[in-house]
Motif scaffolding. Structure first.
Motif, PDB file in Angstrom:
ATOM      1  N   GLY A  12       0.898  -1.288   0.027  1.00  0.00           N
ATOM      2  CA  GLY A  12       0.109  -0.023  -0.016  1.00  0.00           C
ATOM      3  C   GLY A  12       0.936   1.128   0.106  1.00  0.00           C
ATOM      4  N   THR A  46       1.793   3.104  -2.469  1.00  0.00           N
ATOM      5  CA  THR A  46       1.422   4.282  -3.144  1.00  0.00           C
ATOM      6  C   THR A  46       0.551   5.149  -2.504  1.00  0.00           C
ATOM      7  OG1 THR A  46      -0.364   2.772  -3.863  1.00  0.00           O
ATOM      8  CG2 THR A  46       1.327   2.617  -5.134  1.00  0.00           C
ATOM      9  N   GLY A  47       0.141   5.311  -1.287  1.00  0.00           N
ATOM     10  CA  GLY A  47      -0.573   6.187  -0.487  1.00  0.00           C
ATOM     11  C   GLY A  47       0.390   7.124   0.112  1.00  0.00           C
ATOM     12  N   PRO A  48       0.038   8.243   0.798  1.00  0.00           N
ATOM     13  CA  PRO A  48       0.876   9.213   1.339  1.00  0.00           C
ATOM     14  C   PRO A  48       1.532   8.500   2.393  1.00  0.00           C
ATOM     15  CG  PRO A  48      -1.419   9.825   1.742  1.00  0.00           C
ATOM     16  CD  PRO A  48      -1.358   8.693   0.852  1.00  0.00           C
ATOM     17  N   GLU A  49       1.149   7.785   3.168  1.00  0.00           N
ATOM     18  CA  GLU A  49       1.715   7.368   4.516  1.00  0.00           C
ATOM     19  C   GLU A  49       3.080   6.342   4.145  1.00  0.00           C
ATOM     20  OE1 GLU A  49       1.588   8.377   7.484  1.00  0.00           O
ATOM     21  OE2 GLU A  49       2.376   7.035   8.766  1.00  0.00           O
ATOM     22  N   SER A 103       1.715  -2.583  -4.377  1.00  0.00           N
ATOM     23  CA  SER A 103       0.698  -2.052  -4.770  1.00  0.00           C
ATOM     24  C   SER A 103      -0.294  -3.178  -5.624  1.00  0.00           C
ATOM     25  CB  SER A 103       0.625  -0.960  -5.806  1.00  0.00           C
ATOM     26  OG  SER A 103      -0.330  -0.670  -6.217  1.00  0.00           O
ATOM     27  N   ARG A 104      -1.607  -3.012  -5.338  1.00  0.00           N
ATOM     28  CA  ARG A 104      -2.487  -3.832  -6.105  1.00  0.00           C
ATOM     29  C   ARG A 104      -2.274  -3.705  -7.627  1.00  0.00           C
ATOM     30  NH1 ARG A 104      -7.758  -1.907  -3.355  1.00  0.00           N
ATOM     31  NH2 ARG A 104      -6.786   0.072  -3.690  1.00  0.00           N
ATOM     32  N   ARG A 155       0.900   1.538 -10.760  1.00  0.00           N
ATOM     33  CA  ARG A 155       0.789   2.474  -9.635  1.00  0.00           C
ATOM     34  C   ARG A 155       2.274   2.358  -8.847  1.00  0.00           C
ATOM     35  NH1 ARG A 155      -4.623   1.403  -9.485  1.00  0.00           N
ATOM     36  NH2 ARG A 155      -4.543  -0.158  -7.621  1.00  0.00           N
ATOM     37  N   CYS A 160       0.797  -0.677   4.919  1.00  0.00           N
ATOM     38  CA  CYS A 160       0.576   0.697   4.933  1.00  0.00           C
ATOM     39  C   CYS A 160      -0.801   1.150   3.991  1.00  0.00           C
ATOM     40  CB  CYS A 160       1.803   1.334   4.029  1.00  0.00           C
ATOM     41  SG  CYS A 160       3.353   1.414   4.941  1.00  0.00           S
ATOM     42  N   PHE A 161      -1.557   0.127   3.981  1.00  0.00           N
ATOM     43  CA  PHE A 161      -3.019   0.385   3.517  1.00  0.00           C
ATOM     44  C   PHE A 161      -4.003   0.591   4.536  1.00  0.00           C
ATOM     45  CE2 PHE A 161      -1.469  -4.090   3.874  1.00  0.00           C
ATOM     46  CZ  PHE A 161      -2.417  -4.468   4.759  1.00  0.00           C
ATOM     47  N   GLY A 215      -8.639  -3.166   4.043  1.00  0.00           N
ATOM     48  CA  GLY A 215      -8.042  -3.823   3.066  1.00  0.00           C
ATOM     49  C   GLY A 215      -7.291  -4.901   3.966  1.00  0.00           C
ATOM     50  N   VAL A 271       1.312   0.061  10.332  1.00  0.00           N
ATOM     51  CA  VAL A 271       1.291   1.246  10.553  1.00  0.00           C
ATOM     52  C   VAL A 271       0.041   1.749  10.588  1.00  0.00           C
ATOM     53  CG1 VAL A 271       2.069   3.574   9.219  1.00  0.00           C
ATOM     54  CG2 VAL A 271       3.462   1.462   9.305  1.00  0.00           C
ATOM     55  N   ALA A 307      -3.748   2.435  11.252  1.00  0.00           N
ATOM     56  CA  ALA A 307      -4.575   3.064  12.383  1.00  0.00           C
ATOM     57  C   ALA A 307      -5.969   2.921  12.112  1.00  0.00           C
ATOM     58  CB  ALA A 307      -4.450   4.530  12.551  1.00  0.00           C
ATOM     59  N   GLN A 327       2.202   4.679  13.626  1.00  0.00           N
ATOM     60  CA  GLN A 327       0.978   4.935  13.405  1.00  0.00           C
ATOM     61  C   GLN A 327       0.428   6.208  13.734  1.00  0.00           C
ATOM     62  OE1 GLN A 327       1.864   2.501  15.648  1.00  0.00           O
ATOM     63  NE2 GLN A 327       0.728   0.515  15.613  1.00  0.00           N
ATOM     64  N   VAL A 352       2.466   8.954  13.083  1.00  0.00           N
ATOM     65  CA  VAL A 352       3.475   9.909  12.382  1.00  0.00           C
ATOM     66  C   VAL A 352       2.541  10.221  11.015  1.00  0.00           C
ATOM     67  CG1 VAL A 352       5.613  10.351  11.367  1.00  0.00           C
ATOM     68  CG2 VAL A 352       5.389   8.813  13.326  1.00  0.00           C
ATOM     69  N   ALA A 365       1.677  11.583   7.576  1.00  0.00           N
ATOM     70  CA  ALA A 365       2.073  11.530   6.412  1.00  0.00           C
ATOM     71  C   ALA A 365       2.599  12.707   5.733  1.00  0.00           C
ATOM     72  CB  ALA A 365       1.022  10.977   5.324  1.00  0.00           C
TER      73      ALA A 365
HETATM   74  N1  LIG Z   1      -2.109   9.109   6.177  1.00  0.00           N
HETATM   75  C1  LIG Z   1      -1.604   9.728   7.326  1.00  0.00           C
HETATM   76  O1  LIG Z   1      -1.130  10.716   7.787  1.00  0.00           O
HETATM   77  C2  LIG Z   1      -1.350   8.566   8.427  1.00  0.00           C
HETATM   78  C3  LIG Z   1      -0.801   8.599   9.580  1.00  0.00           C
HETATM   79  C4  LIG Z   1      -0.612   7.502  10.380  1.00  0.00           C
HETATM   80  C5  LIG Z   1      -1.321   6.009  10.021  1.00  0.00           C
HETATM   81  N2  LIG Z   1      -1.726   6.061   8.658  1.00  0.00           N
HETATM   82  C6  LIG Z   1      -2.073   4.880   8.360  1.00  0.00           C
HETATM   83  O2  LIG Z   1      -1.543   4.067   7.101  1.00  0.00           O
HETATM   84  C7  LIG Z   1      -2.230   3.566   6.405  1.00  0.00           C
HETATM   85  C8  LIG Z   1      -2.134   3.934   4.912  1.00  0.00           C
HETATM   86  O3  LIG Z   1      -2.353   5.595   5.133  1.00  0.00           O
HETATM   87  P1  LIG Z   1      -2.617   6.400   3.798  1.00  0.00           P
HETATM   88  O4  LIG Z   1      -3.008   7.688   4.195  1.00  0.00           O
HETATM   89  O5  LIG Z   1      -1.509   6.201   2.990  1.00  0.00           O
HETATM   90  O6  LIG Z   1      -3.940   5.470   2.983  1.00  0.00           O
HETATM   91  P2  LIG Z   1      -4.351   5.333   1.586  1.00  0.00           P
HETATM   92  O7  LIG Z   1      -3.862   6.455   0.908  1.00  0.00           O
HETATM   93  O8  LIG Z   1      -5.988   5.222   2.021  1.00  0.00           O
HETATM   94  O9  LIG Z   1      -4.078   4.008   1.243  1.00  0.00           O
HETATM   95  C9  LIG Z   1      -2.913   3.654   1.038  1.00  0.00           C
HETATM   96  C10 LIG Z   1      -2.784   2.819  -0.361  1.00  0.00           C
HETATM   97  O10 LIG Z   1      -3.511   1.221   0.175  1.00  0.00           O
HETATM   98  C11 LIG Z   1      -3.894   0.821  -1.112  1.00  0.00           C
HETATM   99  N3  LIG Z   1      -5.359   0.316  -0.829  1.00  0.00           N
HETATM  100  C12 LIG Z   1      -6.456   1.216  -0.607  1.00  0.00           C
HETATM  101  N4  LIG Z   1      -7.506   0.477  -0.240  1.00  0.00           N
HETATM  102  C13 LIG Z   1      -7.062  -0.806  -0.212  1.00  0.00           C
HETATM  103  C14 LIG Z   1      -7.609  -2.071   0.241  1.00  0.00           C
HETATM  104  N5  LIG Z   1      -9.130  -2.224   0.354  1.00  0.00           N
HETATM  105  N6  LIG Z   1      -7.044  -3.219  -0.143  1.00  0.00           N
HETATM  106  C15 LIG Z   1      -5.795  -3.131  -0.266  1.00  0.00           C
HETATM  107  N7  LIG Z   1      -4.897  -1.913  -0.563  1.00  0.00           N
HETATM  108  C16 LIG Z   1      -5.737  -0.996  -0.680  1.00  0.00           C
HETATM  109  C17 LIG Z   1      -3.704   1.647  -2.212  1.00  0.00           C
HETATM  110  O11 LIG Z   1      -2.977   1.340  -3.036  1.00  0.00           O
HETATM  111  P3  LIG Z   1      -2.877   0.605  -4.259  1.00  0.00           P
HETATM  112  O12 LIG Z   1      -4.123   1.103  -5.014  1.00  0.00           O
HETATM  113  O13 LIG Z   1      -1.848   1.085  -5.071  1.00  0.00           O
HETATM  114  O14 LIG Z   1      -2.848  -0.866  -4.112  1.00  0.00           O
HETATM  115  C18 LIG Z   1      -3.585   3.108  -1.269  1.00  0.00           C
HETATM  116  O15 LIG Z   1      -2.761   3.847  -2.065  1.00  0.00           O
HETATM  117  C19 LIG Z   1      -3.532   3.431   7.050  1.00  0.00           C
HETATM  118  O16 LIG Z   1      -3.996   2.303   7.590  1.00  0.00           O
HETATM  119  C20 LIG Z   1      -3.589   4.688   7.869  1.00  0.00           C
HETATM  120  O17 LIG Z   1      -4.366   4.358   8.882  1.00  0.00           O
HETATM  121  C21 LIG Z   1      -1.868   7.325   7.829  1.00  0.00           C
END
Ligand SMILES: NC(=O)c1ccc[n+]([C@@H]2O[C@H](COP(=O)([O-])OP(=O)(O)OC[C@H]3O[C@@H](n4cnc5c(N)ncnc54)[C@H](OP(=O)(O)O)[C@@H]3O)[C@@H](O)[C@H]2O)c1
Length: 220
Positions: free
Chosen positions: A6, A8-11, A30-31, A35, A70-71, A75, A95, A97, A135, A137, A139
């Motif tokens: 995962g 590809t997402g910001p975290e 990634s899936r 990406r 990190c997804f 998921g 990571v 939350a 968890q 920190v 993104a």
């Molecule tokens: N954002 C923050 O500031 C932050 C801070 C602390 C902790 N977190 C935790 O870190 C994780 C990632 O955060 P994020 O903001 O980067 O999340 P996100 O952008 O929503 O998702 C990250 C990646 O996960 C993949 N994904 C999305 N839905 C999925 C599913 N149903 N099954 C499998 N893969 C899936 C996607 O990648 P592909 O489509 O390329 O597979 C997506 O680019 C989360 O669990 C969040 O709780 C985030």
């Protein structure tokens, strides 16, 4: 070699970019292979000389020694069972939350039957050495490579993975790693993220956590 499923997402992208900047070899999972390749290119552009590749999640998990989850929490139950044999007894760092965000309401921690997302990951990956870390920190902060993070990272879970994650976290400028105890404590750490998201919204900022009163030396 570190894989960020995962990533590809910001975290995940932020963590992977920081690790690449430390000289670590990183794989974005990634899936979608496309990406993953796009995200790897972003890291290669941000970090000259970065050792980075993009792969499908399963290939990334197979290639790496340490796997970051990190997804989104939603998921996990779909993605992890297919990876259990591939991951085997490798180190896994959650990571995730599991925060419930509903319009007009304060962010809440979701009810997770296993206690926490990290404990659920342990059930779905029974042989893996699972810990939770990063968890809390943000993104946004991770992705600003020149920014000192100035925060604590609480790490809980399997002793070997905890030691690895604490050492890695402390290589990030401004980070102190704190031993949070066993994996069951992840529920509390994951809950702090819901608190921080609510504060960030209210104050329009990016907060993180710091524990005060800790002695210089760590418990053995
Ligand atoms: N954002 C923050 O500031 C932050 C801070 C602390 C902790 N977190 C935790 O870190 C994780 C990632 O955060 P994020 O903001 O980067 O999340 P996100 O952008 O929503 O998702 C990250 C990646 O996960 C993949 N994904 C999305 N839905 C999925 C599913 N149903 N099954 C499998 N893969 C899936 C996607 O990648 P592909 O489509 O390329 O597979 C997506 O680019 C989360 O669990 C969040 O709780 C985030």
């Amino acid at each position: 070699m570190l894989a960020f499923l995962g990533g590809t997402g910001p975290e995940g992208l932020g963590l992977a970019t920081r690790c690449a900047a430390l000289g670590e070899e990183v794989i974005i999972g990634s899936r979608s292979a496309e990406r993953a390749a796009d995200a790897a290119l972003q890291i290669a552009t941000a970090v000259p000389g970065a050792r980075v590749r993009g792969m499908l999640n399963a290939d990334a998990a197979a290639a790496a020694d340490v796997i970051f989850l990190c997804f989104p929490y939603e998921g996990q139950a779909t993605l992890l069972p297919d990876l259990a044999d591939i991951i085997g007894d490798k180190m896994v760092i959650s990571v995730i939350a599991p925060v419930l965000i509903e319009k007009g309401k304060a962010p809440q921690l979701r009810e997770v039957p296993d206690g926490s997302a990290a404990q659920e990951a342990q059930r779905l990956l029974p042989r893996a050495r699972v810990a939770g870390a990063f968890q809390n920190v943000d993104a946004h902060d991770l992705r600003q490579l020149d920014k000192r993070l100035d925060c604590d990272v609480i790490v809980c879970g399997h002793p070997e993975t905890k030691a690895f994650a604490m050492q890695l976290a402390e290589r990030f400028p401004g980070v102190r790693a704190v031993d949070g105890g066993p994996l069951s404590v992840c529920r509390l750490v994951e809950g702090l993220t819901a608190l921080l998201i609510g504060i960030n919204r209210r104050y329009k900022c990016h907060t993180s956590i710091k524990i005060v009163g800790l002695p210089e030396t760590r418990p053995q």
